[in-house]
Design an enzyme around this catalytic site. Structure first.
Site, short mmCIF file in Angstrom:
data_model
loop_
_atom_site.label_atom_id
_atom_site.label_comp_id
_atom_site.label_asym_id
_atom_site.label_seq_id
_atom_site.Cartn_x
_atom_site.Cartn_y
_atom_site.Cartn_z
N GLY A 64 0.83 -1.20 0.00
CA GLY A 64 0.00 0.00 0.00
C GLY A 64 0.87 1.26 0.00
N SER A 65 0.39 2.28 0.67
CA SER A 65 1.08 3.59 0.63
C SER A 65 2.39 3.61 1.40
CB SER A 65 0.15 4.68 1.16
OG SER A 65 -0.93 4.88 0.27
N THR A 66 2.70 2.56 2.19
CA THR A 66 4.02 2.53 2.84
C THR A 66 5.13 2.36 1.81
OG1 THR A 66 3.87 0.13 3.23
CG2 THR A 66 3.08 1.59 4.98
N PHE A 67 4.75 2.02 0.59
CA PHE A 67 5.71 1.87 -0.51
C PHE A 67 6.17 3.23 -1.05
CE2 PHE A 67 6.33 1.20 -5.17
CZ PHE A 67 7.33 0.23 -5.15
N LYS A 68 5.35 4.25 -0.85
CA LYS A 68 5.58 5.56 -1.49
C LYS A 68 6.90 6.24 -1.11
CE LYS A 68 0.63 6.44 -2.09
NZ LYS A 68 -0.56 7.20 -1.62
#
Length: 664
Positions: A314-318
């Site tokens: 999810g957005s922890t990849f950003k």
């Protein structure tokens, strides 16, 4: 004539006496040692002294894997011709079950003729007393004490420390191929998983050997020689029991994982995977009922979610994609993007929307991280393309094993063109990498899958300005006197992304906790904290599709949160996932905050007080039980009179062994 016969007879007798005297002298002088050795063999037995397995302790010396005294009753295979009648007699003296009988026959198949085969272990004090009082009824049985592994925290460390079990046929083949089979006896224990398996040779120690004099009945009457066993070494870990318990309590009955790492050393502070299982169940073979319960548990407690469970980030990849974009020159610090709440591919009407249809306006890369702009990262994923992502994201360890000192670890998945072509080889359309694949990858969805350990590791690299310390659970090795014999050798590399670029990402993550998506989690924090929320879809829904058929809790999004603190001198980096927990800041975020507060704010004295009820490691030597060794058989030594030595035993505290937490 008669005189000649008499002389001949005298000469014959004289020659005979001379030969006998010569032979006697030869036997008494020249061949003395050989004959003495054979004589000793005729009235001696070889026994193997078992080493005491090394303990496993946490960073503050709390004992996590211990040894306890256990009573067992055993028999030699040669004396077990009427074993079924013996079983019948035992049923009136001890709690003897069908499963005990099954375990006996399994051990019997792996035993030599003069190996003691355990009929029942973990006898209570009452059962020992019964067997002792009725020993005349069971002349061939041997009741003795031995040390046995014990996990006082039951399920808390099952996925990190693992467990030991009886040596199996497969284990023996592996030991034989490695040349270490002689260091084990039949029905011995060996590390089966986790650190118990990883550091088996360190924890195990080495068998000793004794030659004892025995009488005609095989009873010990003296000692010929003694080569004592070398006890195993103690492992001191980087894990912190207080934080481990805290993380487990905060997860509660929810499925998920918590992994925390010291960014400056790579030492793992917390390694929780839930649900879990009681490691004590596997010591002597898990019962069919317990095994069936574990297999049928929908929560899959046997899965090590921390190191083997893979999830879309999810957005922890950003933050990691943003850092890779700055390194690649695809984005700069001055770049501006107009966020209108969605992103569309050129020539397409499909709208890739922001969460909640939020419109952020003109933003830069720091703002995009702080407010988790999906539109920004949809476009960034497209502009980076799979080839750049495949070359730069491995800087953070994504898509490869971390190298943690555990025997099993998943690789995760950082997708590439080659991977997709192989994965969808039979589908001409899907096997090509599509622009939409890069778009969804930009927000941590699509084919992306990583373990919580990998995400914690990536966060620690970012926290320590690009220095990658390989994660590890072992801190140092101690001997039984408490002396340090080995310190873990840290392995580190530095990624090629400039510190200035990493500082931009860290600034964005720090603002996440102040004004961004993690502001509620960071409210009132008394230290500097950087983090990133993440919400990973379990089911991908197309626009205008009905959600009713995916309304079950198993279809809810996974809740992610990564963070580190303090920002200026990071001491802890963490990744938390709560399966089907929903929004990252609501489920995983509070867990992170409470763990950070506990680790960074509580005084040392209060920390020690919270752990005072737990046993601490003390450098002492405990008993060494002695059992028959396969080593003698392998090396051709005569073990036909091998016996089990019954050591002096310290009574276990707390009365019956059945009062312990080990399943009976």
């Amino acid at each position: 004539m008669n005189k000649s016969r008499i002389i001949a007879a005298y000469l014959f007798v004289l020659i005979g006496i001379t030969v006998l005297l010569s032979r006697y002298a030869f036997l008494q002088i020249s061949d003395h040692q050989v004959l003495l050795s054979k004589s000793i063999d005729n009235y001696s037995s070889v026994v193997a002294a078992q080493p005491v397995r090394g303990a496993i302790i946490d960073s503050e010396s709390i004992v996590l894997a211990d040894n306890r005294v256990s009573y067992a009753v055993a028999i030699l295979p040669r004396d077990a011709k009427n074993i079924e009648s013996i079983f019948v007699g035992l049923e009136s003296q001890i709690n003897f079950t069908a499963f005990d009988k099954k375990k006996y026959y399994k051990q019997l198949r792996l035993s030599k003729n003069y190996d003691w085969v355990i009929i029942k272990d973990d006898l209570s004090n009452v059962e020992v007393a019964n067997l002792t009082a009725h020993s005349y009824s069971f002349p061939n049985l041997n009741v003795f004490a031995h040390t046995k592994r014990y996990y006082p925290f039951q399920d808390l460390y099952a996925h990190s420390i693992g467990y030991v079990g009886r040596v199996s046929v497969i284990d023996k083949k592996k030991l034989n191929s490695s040349g270490t089979l002689s260091n084990y006896v039949s029905n011995d224990y060996i590390g089966k998983s986790g650190l118990e398996q990883q550091y088996e040779s360190t924890l195990r120690g080495a068998l000793g050997k004794k030659i004892i004099r025995t009488d005609a009945y095989g009873n010990e009457v003296g000692l010929v020689s003694n080569n004592p066993a070398d006890d195993g070494y103690t492992l001191q870990l980087t894990l912190n029991n207080r934080l481990q318990q805290k993380a487990s309590q905060l997860l509660g009955d929810r499925k998920g994982s918590v992994v925390a790492i010291d960014p400056q050393t790579g030492g793992v502070l917390v390694f929780v995977s839930k649900p879990s299982y009681d490691a004590n169940l596997f010591l002597d073979g898990i019962s069919p009922t317990d095994w069936e319960d574990l297999q049928n548990d929908a929560g899959n407690p046997l899965l090590n979610r921390s190191a083997q469970g893979t999830y879309p980030p999810g957005s922890t990849f950003k933050p990691f994609l943003a850092a890779a974009a700055l390194y690649s020159g695809v984005r700069t610090a001055s770049y501006r993007f107009h966020d209108v709440g969605y992103f569309t591919l050129p020539g397409s009407s499909h709208k890739f929307r922001n969460s909640g249809n939020e419109v952020l306006g003109t933003i830069g890369i720091v703002d995009a991280v702080t407010h988790s702009s999906d539109a920004f990262f949809y476009k960034l994923g497209l502009d980076m393309g799979v080839d750049r992502m495949d070359k730069t994201l491995p800087f953070f360890g994504l898509g490869s094993k971390t190298g943690i000192d555990l025997p099993q670890e998943a690789t995760g998945l950082l997708p590439s063109r080659a991977w997709k072509a192989k994965r969808f080889a039979k589908d001409p359309y899907q096997r090509s990498w599509l622009p939409a694949d890069s778009v969804t990858m930009g927000v941590g969805q699509g084919f992306n899958h990583y373990t919580p350990l990998q995400m914690a590791y990536a966060t620690s690299i970012l926290a320590d300005d690009g220095v990658a310390h390989r994660p590890h659970l072992l801190n140092r090795v101690l001997d039984k006197s408490g002396n340090v014999v080995y310190n873990y050798q840290q392995s580190q590399t530095t990624i090629p992304i400039a510190k200035a670029d990493l500082d931009l990402i860290k600034l964005g993550m720090q603002r996440v906790m102040q004004t961004g998506t993690g502001a509620k989690v960071g409210a009132g924090v008394k230290y500097t904290m950087a983090g990133k929320t993440g919400t990973a879809q379990v089911v991908a829904l197309q626009q205008n599709s009905r959600k009713s058929k995916f309304s079950g809790s198993q279809y809810k999004d996974h809740s992610w949160f990564i963070a580190f603190a303090p920002v200026e001198n990071p001491k802890i980096a963490i990744a938390v996932i709560v399966e089907n927990g929903g929004w990252g800041a609501s489920a995983a975020g509070p867990i992170v905050r409470q763990i950070f507060d506990s680790y960074l704010l509580q005084s040392e004295s209060s920390n020690q007080e919270s752990q005072v009820k737990y046993k601490k490691f003390t450098p002492t030597k405990i008993i060494q039980p002695v059992v028959t060794s396969d080593d003698e058989v392998e090396n051709g030594d005569d073990t036909s009179k091998a016996v089990v030595e019954e050591p002096s035993v310290v009574e276990p505290s707390g009365g019956s062994n059945n009062d312990s937490n080990t399943p009976q």
